[in-house]
Design an enzyme around this catalytic site. Sequence first.
Site, PDB file in Angstrom:
ATOM      1  N   ASN A  66       0.877  -1.033  -0.081  1.00 21.43           N
ATOM      2  CA  ASN A  66      -0.173  -0.070   0.146  1.00 21.43           C
ATOM      3  C   ASN A  66       0.886   1.306  -0.022  1.00 21.43           C
ATOM      4  OD1 ASN A  66      -2.014   2.021   0.557  1.00 21.43           O
ATOM      5  ND2 ASN A  66      -2.396   1.328   2.432  1.00 21.43           N
ATOM      6  N   GLY A  70       2.517  -0.904   4.591  1.00 26.65           N
ATOM      7  CA  GLY A  70       2.842   0.591   4.004  1.00 26.65           C
ATOM      8  C   GLY A  70       4.142   0.906   3.769  1.00 26.65           C
ATOM      9  N   GLY A  71       4.748   1.506   4.989  1.00 28.18           N
ATOM     10  CA  GLY A  71       6.023   2.232   4.698  1.00 28.18           C
ATOM     11  C   GLY A  71       7.216   1.252   4.217  1.00 28.18           C
ATOM     12  N   SER A  87       3.255  -1.585  10.624  1.00 26.10           N
ATOM     13  CA  SER A  87       4.616  -1.804  10.833  1.00 26.10           C
ATOM     14  C   SER A  87       5.095  -3.284  10.385  1.00 26.10           C
ATOM     15  CB  SER A  87       4.934  -1.493  12.205  1.00 26.10           C
ATOM     16  OG  SER A  87       4.339   0.046  12.499  1.00 26.10           O
TER      17      SER A  87
HETATM   18  P1  PGA Z   1       2.434   0.479   7.883  1.00 27.90           P
HETATM   19  O1  PGA Z   1       0.898   0.919   7.146  1.00 27.90           O
HETATM   20  O2  PGA Z   1       3.210  -0.613   7.304  1.00 27.90           O
HETATM   21  O3  PGA Z   1       3.572   1.936   7.280  1.00 27.90           O
HETATM   22  O4  PGA Z   1       2.371   0.696   9.318  1.00 27.90           O
HETATM   23  C1  PGA Z   1       0.338  -0.507   7.038  1.00 27.90           C
HETATM   24  C2  PGA Z   1      -0.959   0.161   6.104  1.00 27.90           C
HETATM   25  O5  PGA Z   1      -1.625   1.334   6.620  1.00 27.90           O
HETATM   26  O6  PGA Z   1      -1.693  -0.505   5.588  1.00 27.90           O
END
Ligand code: PGA
Length: 255
Positions: free
Chosen positions: A9, A235-236, A214
Amino acid sequence: MRKKIVAANWKMNMTQAESADFVATLLLELGEVSDVEVVLVPPFTALAKVTEALAKSQNVKVGAQNMHWERSGAFTGEISAEMLRDLYVRYVVLGHSERRQLFGETDEIVNRKVRAAHEAALRPIVCVGETLQQRERGSVEKILSLQLRGSLTDLGPKELAETVIAYEPIWAIGTGQTATTAQAQEAHAFIRHTLCEISDEATADRIRIQYGGSVKPDNARALMTQPDIDGALVGGASLDARSFAEIVKGAQDLP
Ligand code: PGA
């Protein structure tokens, strides 16, 4: 047997050029993966570029981050399921906590979108998850149950089986604070139990439930080894092709 599904994402990141570079590196790093479904979820503006860059790949699919529930009409700034299909999009993330919190999306709105996605043969990835406050108050199950029942209203077993659920505890998103494998498995087992109540056991057994919040190369495999965790929504760590490839590899050869 549920095939693992790992999705990137990208949120509001990545130009067309960056997206094309990402895909080229990812395909080199990954080689042929057949036991994991990989989905790239770029912003709308990079969808066509990602599809084009993936032309030679069988295993990596494209998803969108949002859509409107109507087919067409006077909805300035919105994108329909048909428009996404037109770009060869296969998945659509719906009800992400950022959409719920920053853009006022309710379970009812998410449900309209989920039904419209299925009508257009797009597979929704429906996000649910509690805030830290809700967890501390002991209302995780209540919140998950409400979100699932509200977002999945009026879906038949076939549609449910083709829906992916993403459990994303809001306190773990972008914070570096991952849920422990035990916390995540407990929530996933509860989600599957609720899906069983919404439909039936055979259907609930087929629905894939991703963990998000995360996820990094060093924690992904331990999470995805849990019996009810069928993949990750990243995400990140999905903005870097090598780290995302590591996470995908962590999903390989798992029961
Ligand atoms: P993150 O985001 O991996 O940066 O925590 C996950 C998401 O919002 O789908």
